[in-house]
Design a protein around this motif. Structure first.
Motif, PDB file in Angstrom:
ATOM      1  N   ASN A  70      -3.258   4.912  -6.100  1.00 55.34           N
ATOM      2  CA  ASN A  70      -3.030   3.839  -5.139  1.00 55.34           C
ATOM      3  C   ASN A  70      -4.310   3.573  -4.342  1.00 55.34           C
ATOM      4  O   ASN A  70      -4.871   4.484  -3.734  1.00 55.34           O
ATOM      5  CB  ASN A  70      -1.891   4.248  -4.190  1.00 55.34           C
ATOM      6  CG  ASN A  70      -1.376   3.111  -3.344  1.00 55.34           C
ATOM      7  OD1 ASN A  70      -2.126   2.243  -2.910  1.00 55.34           O
ATOM      8  ND2 ASN A  70      -0.089   3.116  -3.069  1.00 55.34           N
ATOM      9  N   PRO A  71      -4.793   2.332  -4.332  1.00 55.43           N
ATOM     10  CA  PRO A  71      -6.041   2.049  -3.600  1.00 55.43           C
ATOM     11  C   PRO A  71      -5.886   2.138  -2.084  1.00 55.43           C
ATOM     12  O   PRO A  71      -6.886   2.211  -1.372  1.00 55.43           O
ATOM     13  CB  PRO A  71      -6.392   0.625  -4.034  1.00 55.43           C
ATOM     14  CG  PRO A  71      -5.093   0.024  -4.464  1.00 55.43           C
ATOM     15  CD  PRO A  71      -4.291   1.146  -5.055  1.00 55.43           C
ATOM     16  N   LEU A  72      -4.643   2.146  -1.597  1.00 54.67           N
ATOM     17  CA  LEU A  72      -4.424   2.250  -0.160  1.00 54.67           C
ATOM     18  C   LEU A  72      -4.843   3.636   0.329  1.00 54.67           C
ATOM     19  O   LEU A  72      -4.374   4.656  -0.174  1.00 54.67           O
ATOM     20  CB  LEU A  72      -2.947   2.014   0.169  1.00 54.67           C
ATOM     21  CG  LEU A  72      -2.541   2.222   1.630  1.00 54.67           C
ATOM     22  CD1 LEU A  72      -3.231   1.205   2.533  1.00 54.67           C
ATOM     23  CD2 LEU A  72      -1.023   2.146   1.780  1.00 54.67           C
ATOM     24  N   LYS A  73      -5.734   3.692   1.294  1.00 59.83           N
ATOM     25  CA  LYS A  73      -6.183   4.956   1.876  1.00 59.83           C
ATOM     26  C   LYS A  73      -5.453   5.195   3.196  1.00 59.83           C
ATOM     27  O   LYS A  73      -5.275   4.275   3.994  1.00 59.83           O
ATOM     28  CB  LYS A  73      -7.695   4.926   2.116  1.00 59.83           C
ATOM     29  CG  LYS A  73      -8.532   4.776   0.853  1.00 59.83           C
ATOM     30  CD  LYS A  73      -8.505   6.038   0.022  1.00 59.83           C
ATOM     31  CE  LYS A  73      -9.424   5.926  -1.202  1.00 59.83           C
ATOM     32  NZ  LYS A  73     -10.853   5.899  -0.829  1.00 59.83           N
ATOM     33  N   ILE A  74      -5.045   6.445   3.411  1.00 58.08           N
ATOM     34  CA  ILE A  74      -4.350   6.827   4.642  1.00 58.08           C
ATOM     35  C   ILE A  74      -5.037   8.055   5.219  1.00 58.08           C
ATOM     36  O   ILE A  74      -5.700   8.814   4.488  1.00 58.08           O
ATOM     37  CB  ILE A  74      -2.865   7.122   4.390  1.00 58.08           C
ATOM     38  CG1 ILE A  74      -2.706   8.288   3.407  1.00 58.08           C
ATOM     39  CG2 ILE A  74      -2.152   5.873   3.872  1.00 58.08           C
ATOM     40  CD1 ILE A  74      -1.268   8.741   3.211  1.00 58.08           C
ATOM     41  N   PRO A  75      -4.905   8.288   6.527  1.00 58.09           N
ATOM     42  CA  PRO A  75      -5.467   9.521   7.101  1.00 58.09           C
ATOM     43  C   PRO A  75      -4.816  10.748   6.455  1.00 58.09           C
ATOM     44  O   PRO A  75      -3.597  10.792   6.257  1.00 58.09           O
ATOM     45  CB  PRO A  75      -5.113   9.412   8.582  1.00 58.09           C
ATOM     46  CG  PRO A  75      -4.892   7.953   8.823  1.00 58.09           C
ATOM     47  CD  PRO A  75      -4.303   7.418   7.556  1.00 58.09           C
ATOM     48  N   SER A  76      -5.609  11.730   6.122  1.00 61.61           N
ATOM     49  CA  SER A  76      -5.067  12.939   5.499  1.00 61.61           C
ATOM     50  C   SER A  76      -4.250  13.742   6.508  1.00 61.61           C
ATOM     51  O   SER A  76      -4.707  14.006   7.622  1.00 61.61           O
ATOM     52  CB  SER A  76      -6.188  13.818   4.954  1.00 61.61           C
ATOM     53  OG  SER A  76      -5.667  15.065   4.520  1.00 61.61           O
TER      54      SER A  76
END
Length: 263
Positions: A70-76
């Motif tokens: 998924n190209p969507l990046k979220i805070p780890s």
């Protein structure tokens, strides 16, 4: 465990009545050398699946291919140091550059502060199928992320060690198409739990039935949330198994064949 002995899966289980799960079938050679599988030794029908889906040999056992990131990046939501073996006395040292090689954890473009929202893979374990090939077991390992599994073909047994519970609970279930008998076609393993797998023979009324040209396998998809990174993955080692089982030699004996040795 590194012996090339031809001992079958049942040989380590014939002296106890306190089974954590039924013994693996004879086709699962529990003392086989822990080497990457060789697709050229698989039956032609298995080779066709591997080639069609561009699967490659995988360190957990079997074959895999990532099909979506998924190209969507979220805070780890995870720590900024790599996952370590359970028995590491100080896992926080994972943030020290003298304790690990960053190049072994970082794929190009990886930022430990971020994760892709999800990733999906194909994963294939193969039975002996009467030949010299086969990669019928997946070694005990854990991921920080939650993993949703979906069965496509075959039949197998999953063994889950709930390392986040004390005492550590051992769970086992069969994945297969016979849902009327309680087999699962979809299952979820939460982060922080160890899982291992081995292939089971098909039953007569399952997935086409015996003698129908359907080889023994466990062929699934896995979706990891947040997305999978080697940074978040580790294998269970022998010392970790002893700690989780609190020194119970009987439980250790039944599980140690699913522990991957350090290479």
């Amino acid at each position: 465990m590194a012996s090339s002995s031809s001992a079958s899966g049942s040989d380590s289980y014939n002296t106890t009545n306190n089974l954590l799960f039924p013994p693996p079938p004879p086709s699962v050679v529990i003392t086989a050398p822990q080497t990457l599988p060789d697709a050229s030794l698989e039956p032609s029908s298995i080779q066709s699946i591997i080639a069609s889906l561009s699967l490659t040999a995988f360190v957990e056992g079997g074959y895999m291919a990532e099909t979506d990131r998924n190209p969507l990046k979220i805070p780890s939501p995870f720590p900024l140091y790599p996952a370590t073996t359970f028995s590491c006395s100080d896992p926080n040292r994972g943030s020290s550059t003298d304790n690990f090689d960053p190049s072994s954890y970082y794929r190009p473009g990886f930022d430990p502060k971020l994760r892709n929202a999800s990733t999906t893979i194909y994963y294939l374990l193969t039975g002996a199928n009467g030949g010299g090939g086969g990669s019928p077991k997946g070694y005990l390992h854990r991921n920080r992320g939650r993993i949703i599994h979906t069965l496509h073909r075959g039949r197998g047994r999953y063994v889950i060690l709930h390392a986040d519970e004390k005492p550590c609970r051992v769970e086992s279930f069969v994945v297969g198409k016979n849902v009327e008998k309680g087999e699962r076609v979809q299952w979820i393993v939460e982060g922080g739990k160890y899982k291992g797998t081995f292939v089971l023979p098909l039953e007569d009324d399952e997935d086409g039935g015996k003698g129908d040209g359907d080889e023994e396998m466990v062929f699934i998809s896995e979706t990891t949330v947040p997305g999978w990174e080697v940074f978040d993955h580790d294998f269970l080692d022998r010392k970790g198994l002893e700690m989780l089982m609190e020194g119970d030699e009987e439980k250790i004996r039944q599980l140690e064949w699913l522990v991957k040795e350090k290479q």
